[in-house]
Scaffold this active site. Structure first.
Site, PDB file in Angstrom:
ATOM      1  CD  GLU A 425      -2.182   1.284   2.976  1.00 52.23           C
ATOM      2  OE1 GLU A 425      -2.032   0.288   3.713  1.00 52.23           O
ATOM      3  OE2 GLU A 425      -2.837   2.283   3.309  1.00 52.23           O
ATOM      4  CG  ASP A 498      -0.034   1.880   6.510  1.00 53.38           C
ATOM      5  OD1 ASP A 498       1.110   1.392   6.406  1.00 53.38           O
ATOM      6  OD2 ASP A 498      -0.356   2.996   6.064  1.00 53.38           O
ATOM      7  CG  ASP A 500      -4.083   2.692   8.926  1.00 52.48           C
ATOM      8  OD1 ASP A 500      -4.341   1.858   8.015  1.00 52.48           O
ATOM      9  OD2 ASP A 500      -3.545   3.788   8.696  1.00 52.48           O
ATOM     10  CG  ASP A 502      -7.397   4.780   5.075  1.00 56.32           C
ATOM     11  OD1 ASP A 502      -8.639   4.641   5.183  1.00 56.32           O
ATOM     12  OD2 ASP A 502      -6.833   5.841   4.743  1.00 56.32           O
TER      13      ASP A 502
END
Ligand code: 28F
Length: 634
Positions: A425, A498, A500, A502
């Site tokens: 990403e 990541d 998180d 997103d």
């Protein structure tokens, strides 16, 4: 050991031993293989005996328990295996059932078992492959127990105590020296038992996992109709109710249920004698032929297809189809790599004729569903043609040398078995990964932003997306009708995002793409999620990376008094290239999570709800599965 048993049990037991030795020597012949798949097969063999008893009308309840030591018990409320002396050797019939390998007990040649037919075919195989097995029989007001080890009786059957129960219980521990692994998957077993409950309406099947305190009961009066409705849960149906056709021809029983929804996938669950025929076979061929003919003819009778219109093809009619097919026959022949392809040629004609006649009558009585079905099929055909053109372009791109996308940092090693592709990403993390990797065997493909949600797009639209095309080109194995696993350029595809919200959204989008369009990548174990660390704990000069909260607690707990600092990683970008290598890419230290789908139906539901267009079910799902959604536990 042979001598001892001969002395104890006399001449007849020589044959017993030979049977058991054969099973232990070549377990694959009897249960397919000795992987987790074979391990679960043991449980299914035992359950099958209870199902036979239920089909005969003698049993209504089946309880399956996974115990903390990974032993399995199965109990039914059937008649109980008879225990009176068996004419062949005077031993209790139940002991004979558990120790004598039945003819025809081979994995690929199991006869169709109905009420009292060929009971016990599988129990001796389970017994032979178990460290121990305890049989309990409740019959004629008495409970009797017998214990076996490695397939041989180590006690006589007990005299018996009074009990008003009825039924049979088999409790066994699979032999660790035979199986690669003896850990059972609740999800896998649950999926199979749910399937059996749908296919045997009225029978209650309960599964309890005492390792984690989970319990589930399956009982469906609606049979195939309920199965189709269950599969279509969360989807928008194009027709009011499932279309059901049942019948019998040449001693072959045929049951079909189907529905159309507005998705782009086909889901076909085909069974032969309750065995899930993943590789299809003659019954599926018969189904396609009958459906295509009956729908075309009925559509013409109803004038929805005009004279000048082309016939709809079998492929046109696949999109949005949810279908369950169950056939039962006397001597099923299972073929194919995993012995899940029905081979009996006579089945094609039987299914074809039962279904064709049933459907012609159905559409005569219920004309309404025809228009939405035909309209859907026509749209599907147009989209397929568009996708073919788009795929051509992608393929031409591959052939004219501009084959590999510029963003891909390829590895130098050319043998797919040894290479990995990291799909990363963001360009910045992509940059770190390119610098940190071992460029001999690790390739890196950075993706910018979110990829298209393929749950809401057909193949043609999907191929219009740049990021998707880049992924397809990098993998090299094509897509749709061109897909060829042999051309896959890397045997490990690793999604690295990541830790998180997103990041987890992006990995879910990628998983949706792979699950819907390259499921073979998943079923062959090529797809992984990288697990970057969540924390770095420093105590003086020592450093420790923690990948979950538990590890963090351990690190902090051990550092009494000492001065420590805790850094929380929110994104891959916070790590420099060498840290990224050390923690997440170095095969010696990293953690990879392999994506495997243990419960196909649950996974489908997961993607339908999470990525589909109905808002309310998604909200509900996310709040009730908050934990799993965060961890992407598909
Ligand atoms: C937990 C697994 O194995 N259930 C079974 C029966 C019932 C009969 C049976 C089984 C008879 C001639 C062998 C009872 N009464 N659950 C099970 N329930 N096997 S296995 O018979 C075995 C055969 O040869 C049964 C009358 N007929 C059959």
């Amino acid at each position: 050991m042979t001598a001892k048993i001969q002395a104890e049990y006399g001449a007849e037991s020589i044959q017993v031993l030979e049977g058991l030795e054969a099973v232990r020597k070549r377990p694959g012949m009897y249960i397919g293989d000795t992987t987790t798949r074979g391990l679960h097969h043991l449980a299914y063999e035992v359950v099958d005996n209870s199902i036979d008893e239920a089909i005969g009308g003698y049993c209504t309840k089946i309880y399956v328990t996974i115990h903390p030591d990974e032993s399995i018990s199965v109990e039914d409320n059937g008649r109980g295996i008879p225990t009176e002396p068996h004419p062949s050797n005077g031993r209790p019939t139940s002991e004979v059932v558990l120790t004598v390998l039945h003819a025809g007990g081979k994995f690929d040649n199991r006869a169709y078992k109905v009420s009292g037919g060929l009971h016990g075919v599988g129990l001796s195989v389970v017994n032979a492959l178990s460290e121990w097995l305890v049989l309990t029989v409740w019959r004629d007001g008495i409970e009797k127990v017998q214990r076996f080890e490695y397939g041989l009786p180590v006690t006589d059957i007990s005299e018996g105590t009074l009990s008003d129960k009825r039924g049979t219980k088999v409790h066994y521990l699979a032999d660790k020296t035979i199986f690669d692994e003896v850990r059972h998957s609740m999800d896998t077993i649950k999926a199979r038992l749910r399937e059996l409950a749908f296919l045997n309406p009225g029978v209650s099947i309960t599964i309890e996992d005492t390792r984690v305190n989970e319990k589930k009961e399956y009982c469906f009066d609606g049979g195939i109709r309920a199965f189709v409705q269950y599969l279509d849960k969360g989807k928008t149906s194009l027709i009011n109710e499932p279309i059901i056709v049942t019948g019998e021809k040449d001693n072959i029983s045929v049951e079909v249920g189907f529905q159309y929804n507005d998705s782009y996938q086909e889901r076909l669950y085909a069974f032969a004698n309750l065995i899930h025929t993943l590789e299809g076979g003659t019954h599926v061929t018969g189904l396609r032929s009958a459906m295509t003919r009956a729908i075309n003819e009925s559509a013409r009778i109803q004038k929805i297809l005009k004279e000048k219109d082309e016939n709809l093809s079998g492929d046109d009619l696949k999109e949005g189809l949810t279908c369950v097919l169950s056939v039962k026959l006397a001597n099923p022949q299972f073929e194919g790599q995993t012995k899940t392809k029905l081979g009996n040629s006579e089945v094609k004609g039987a299914v074809d004729s039962v279904l064709y006649e049933g459907l012609m009558t159905w559409f005569d009585d219920h004309p309404e569903p025809m228009r939405p079905i035909v309209e859907k099929a026509i749209r599907a055909r147009q989209a397929r043609e568009a996708a073919k053109r788009a795929r051509e372009l992608v393929r031409k791109g591959v052939m004219t040398g501009m084959s590999l996308p510029g963003k891909l940092a390829d590895c130098s090693n050319r043998s797919p078995e040894n290479t990995e592709l990291y799909i990363v990403e963001g360009d910045s993390a992509g940059g770190s990964a390119k610098q940190g990797r071992d460029r001999n065997f690790q390739a890196v493909l950075p993706l910018r932003g979110k990829i298209l949600n393929v749950e809401k797009a057909r193949l043609d639209k999907m191929l219009g997306s740049n990021e998707i095309r880049i992924i397809i080109q990098a993998l090299g194995c094509g897509i749709g009708d061109d897909f060829d696993l042999k051309k896959l350029r890397y045997h490990k595809i690793i999604i690295m995002t990541d830790a998180d919200v997103d990041g987890s959204h992006i990995s879910t989008l990628l998983l949706t793409f792979f699950y819907r369009h390259m499921p073979e990548l998943i079923s062959n174990g090529h797809l992984y999620l990288a697990q970057p660390p969540l924390y770095l704990v420093q105590k003086g000069k020592s450093k420790a990376y923690c990948y979950n909260e538990k590890q963090l607690r351990e690190q902090v707990g051990e550092s009494e008094g000492a001065k420590i600092s805790i850094q929380r990683y929110k994104g891959l970008g916070e790590m420099n290239p060498s840290q990224l290598w050390e923690t997440t890419m170095d095969p010696a230290n990293r953690f990879l999570k392999r994506i495997d789908v243990e419960d196909d139906i649950a996974a489908d539901e997961y993607f339908t709800i999470l990525m589909g267009d109905k808002v309310e079910p998604r909200r509900e799902f996310i709040s009730s599965h908050a934990h799993e959604v965060r961890n992407l536990d598909v």
